[in-house]
Design an enzyme around this catalytic site. Structure first.
Site, PDB file in Angstrom:
ATOM      1  N   TYR A  19       0.835  -1.201   0.000  1.00  0.00           N
ATOM      2  CA  TYR A  19       0.000   0.000   0.000  1.00  0.00           C
ATOM      3  C   TYR A  19       0.874   1.257   0.000  1.00  0.00           C
ATOM      4  O   TYR A  19       0.458   2.317  -0.465  1.00  0.00           O
ATOM      5  CB  TYR A  19      -0.940  -0.016   1.207  1.00  0.00           C
ATOM      6  CG  TYR A  19      -2.134   0.892   1.043  1.00  0.00           C
ATOM      7  CD1 TYR A  19      -3.000   0.741  -0.033  1.00  0.00           C
ATOM      8  CD2 TYR A  19      -2.398   1.904   1.961  1.00  0.00           C
ATOM      9  CE1 TYR A  19      -4.100   1.572  -0.184  1.00  0.00           C
ATOM     10  CE2 TYR A  19      -3.496   2.730   1.822  1.00  0.00           C
ATOM     11  CZ  TYR A  19      -4.339   2.551   0.739  1.00  0.00           C
ATOM     12  OH  TYR A  19      -5.432   3.391   0.593  1.00  0.00           O
TER      13      TYR A  19
ATOM     14  N   LYS B  69      -3.677   8.361   3.397  1.00  0.00           N
ATOM     15  CA  LYS B  69      -4.987   8.075   3.992  1.00  0.00           C
ATOM     16  C   LYS B  69      -5.015   8.439   5.480  1.00  0.00           C
ATOM     17  O   LYS B  69      -6.065   8.825   6.018  1.00  0.00           O
ATOM     18  CB  LYS B  69      -5.356   6.608   3.803  1.00  0.00           C
ATOM     19  CG  LYS B  69      -5.636   6.221   2.361  1.00  0.00           C
ATOM     20  CD  LYS B  69      -6.847   6.942   1.780  1.00  0.00           C
ATOM     21  CE  LYS B  69      -7.234   6.357   0.424  1.00  0.00           C
ATOM     22  NZ  LYS B  69      -8.393   7.063  -0.180  1.00  0.00           N
TER      23      LYS B  69
END
Length: 254
Positions: A155, A162
């Site tokens: 990720y 995020k």
């Protein structure tokens, strides 16, 4: 138990019928909301417009969140046509591929800046533009992922991005709560969307999530939409500032 009849909802981030934003748009429409739907550019329009028309969207407009003029034009149109807005759904994220696939340590200044601006800054701009049209309160939602708080393999830099998005959600919720505007981050487990397809080994991430989740099922865009519709309703008017996991319990498993 709740209805969105008569509420005006703006949806950002539909790319195709697999998009989280599309699942949310369907759910909001099913509960009675009127829709405004945006598309990125002419190339995207051919995929988005048929979906928007099928949902009976009253406004279908271009929006590249990098383009301040398009932001202004969109909200001018909403103001003229509706005079208000009740719901905003932001499902937009981007990172240059080289930076997305590389180590966080090696992320370029330009790539990091672009990822933060498009994925986080655009949510701030959206809420700022919507605030004057939410005189009677409203709901603003964005989309996050568990990689914001735990290291999820592959990720990469989107984890810190995020994390910033979730922090922004909380601060804006605190600022706008007195006006009756709630702010939420939806956090689904891995979903095969167009954006997610750019993450390396995403198929493995989805399989691992399904294996680990207590329900042994991945969330669907319909699951996310159902939760979004509830949060947008008056039944949830005293709920704000949260990160809402819709992932079959994936986030509770170590």
């Amino acid at each position: 138990m709740f209805s969105l009849k008569g509420k005006k909802a703006l949806i950002l981030g539909i790319a195709n019928e697999h998009s989280i934003a599309y699942g949310c748009a369907k759910a909001l429409k099913a509960q009675g909301a009127d829709l405004a739907i945006t598309y990125l550019n002419e190339k995207a329009e051919k995929w988005v417009r048929p979906l928007a028309e099928d949902l009976g969207a009253e406004i279908i407009a271009p929006l590249n969140v990098d383009n301040d003029g398009q932001f202004t034009a969109l909200f001018d149109q909403i103001n003229q046509q509706w005079g208000r807005i009740d719901i905003c759904l932001h499902s937009i994220a981007f990172c240059p591929m080289d930076d997305l696939h590389g180590r966080v340590t090696d992320c370029s200044r330009q790539g990091f800046t672009q990822a933060m601006d498009i994925s986080v800054g655009s949510f701030i701009r959206l809420v700022r533009a919507a605030e004057p049209l939410m005189a009677d309160g409203g709901t603003c939602m964005t989309v996050s992922f568990y990689g914001s708080e735990k290291v999820v393999e592959n990720y990469n830099v989107m984890g810190p991005v995020k994390a910033a998005l979730e922090s922004v959600t909380k601060y804006i919720a605190a600022e706008l709560g007195p006006k009756g505007i709630s702010v939420h981050a939806l956090s689904p487990g891995p979903l095969m969307t167009r954006a997610a397809s750019g993450i390396a080994h995403f198929d493995d991430m989805m399989k691992d999530a399904a294996d680990r989740a207590p329900t042994h099922q991945l969330a669907s865009i319909e699951d996310v939409g159902a939760y979004a519709a509830f949060l947008a309703s008056d039944a949830a008017k005293n709920v704000t500032g949260g990160v809402h996991y819709i992932d079959g319990g994936y986030h509770i498993v170590g």
